[in-house]
Scaffold this motif. Structure first.
Motif, PDB file in Angstrom:
ATOM      1  N   UNK A  25       0.822  -1.198   0.000  1.00  0.00           N
ATOM      2  CA  UNK A  25       0.000   0.000   0.000  1.00  0.00           C
ATOM      3  C   UNK A  25       0.862   1.258   0.000  1.00  0.00           C
ATOM      4  N   UNK A  26       0.281   2.332  -0.507  1.00  0.00           N
ATOM      5  CA  UNK A  26       0.868   3.665  -0.335  1.00  0.00           C
ATOM      6  C   UNK A  26       0.161   4.307   0.856  1.00  0.00           C
ATOM      7  N   UNK A  27       0.924   4.613   1.908  1.00  0.00           N
ATOM      8  CA  UNK A  27       0.331   5.165   3.126  1.00  0.00           C
ATOM      9  C   UNK A  27       0.686   6.643   3.231  1.00  0.00           C
ATOM     10  N   UNK A  28      -0.335   7.468   3.443  1.00  0.00           N
ATOM     11  CA  UNK A  28      -0.148   8.903   3.634  1.00  0.00           C
ATOM     12  C   UNK A  28      -0.639   9.234   5.038  1.00  0.00           C
ATOM     13  N   UNK A  29       0.270   9.691   5.907  1.00  0.00           N
ATOM     14  CA  UNK A  29      -0.129  10.051   7.263  1.00  0.00           C
ATOM     15  C   UNK A  29      -0.473  11.535   7.325  1.00  0.00           C
ATOM     16  N   UNK A  30      -1.439  11.849   8.171  1.00  0.00           N
ATOM     17  CA  UNK A  30      -1.857  13.237   8.349  1.00  0.00           C
ATOM     18  C   UNK A  30      -2.206  13.451   9.814  1.00  0.00           C
ATOM     19  N   UNK A  31      -1.959  14.661  10.298  1.00  0.00           N
ATOM     20  CA  UNK A  31      -2.282  14.968  11.683  1.00  0.00           C
ATOM     21  C   UNK A  31      -2.193  16.447  11.959  1.00  0.00           C
ATOM     22  N   UNK A  32      -2.666  16.822  13.136  1.00  0.00           N
ATOM     23  CA  UNK A  32      -2.675  18.232  13.508  1.00  0.00           C
ATOM     24  C   UNK A  32      -1.259  18.785  13.616  1.00  0.00           C
ATOM     25  N   UNK A  33      -0.336  18.003  14.188  1.00  0.00           N
ATOM     26  CA  UNK A  33       1.029  18.500  14.399  1.00  0.00           C
ATOM     27  C   UNK A  33       2.101  17.577  13.826  1.00  0.00           C
TER      28      UNK A  33
END
Length: 200
Positions: A25-33
């Motif tokens: 898989x291609x994983x893209x992480x995202x978050x507030x900080x």
């Protein structure tokens, strides 16, 4: 698959990324900080901007959203609303805005938690938020059909959080991070929809 993991560098998010990171898989992480992308799930503009940056995707996992610890004895209505705004409405916002970007047959996997079914004192906002998430998932699945799958994982007290929360949960065994990660992988890679997947 192209997978967005919101909250991907938090305690639960790291377990999700580990479970899905086998090169398939291609994983893209995202978050507030932290993460590859910044997103505040309490802001529609921020969520919309994240989806514009990512473009079409196959799956989204939400391991984000905070509720508030606090005694019911002193809780006000405003405090309750603020307490559930992030975890409940924030995750719903990801689905409502993300449904235009998810590919046919894609999925959303949200996060509820054990405090709905087995609450401890001071966790009314968690129980309310978790119940809302599970109801949203079950009802949304009926309308999405197989075009978009939607599930929620209900994690127990995570092993990596036991040092901080164990004293509030006497007699509760921590849930191994591998077990939690596997539950999210089931939501992403499985075939069911409208399911609340326990990870206790």
């Amino acid at each position: 698959m192209r997978i967005i993991v919101v909250g991907g560098e938090g305690t639960i998010g790291r377990a999700v990324v580990a479970a899905l990171s086998s090169g398939r898989h291609e994983i893209i992480t995202a978050g507030r900080t932290s993460g590859a992308l910044r997103v505040d799930i309490e802001s529609a503009d921020s969520v919309q901007q994240m989806f514009r940056q990512v473009g079409p995707f196959d799956a989204l996992v939400s391991a984000a959203g905070n509720a508030r610890f606090g005694s019911l004895e002193t809780m006000t209505e405003d405090e309750l609303v603020r307490g559930v705004h992030g975890k409940l409405l924030g995750q719903i916002r990801l689905v409502l805005l993300g449904r235009s970007y998810v590919r046919e047959g894609g999925s959303f996997t949200l996060t509820s938690g054990y405090l709905l079914n087995d609450p401890i004192p001071g966790t009314v906002t968690f129980a309310v938020a978790n119940g809302g998430i599970e109801g949203f998932v079950r009802a949304s699945a009926l309308e999405f059909g197989q075009r978009i799958r939607i599930n929620a994982v209900s994690p127990g007290m995570a092993e990596d959080s036991a040092e901080h929360f164990g004293h509030l949960n006497p007699g509760r065994l921590p849930t191994p991070m591998r077990t939690i990660g596997a539950a999210y992988a089931r939501g992403v890679e499985g075939f069911r929809t409208g399911e609340i997947i326990p990870a206790w």
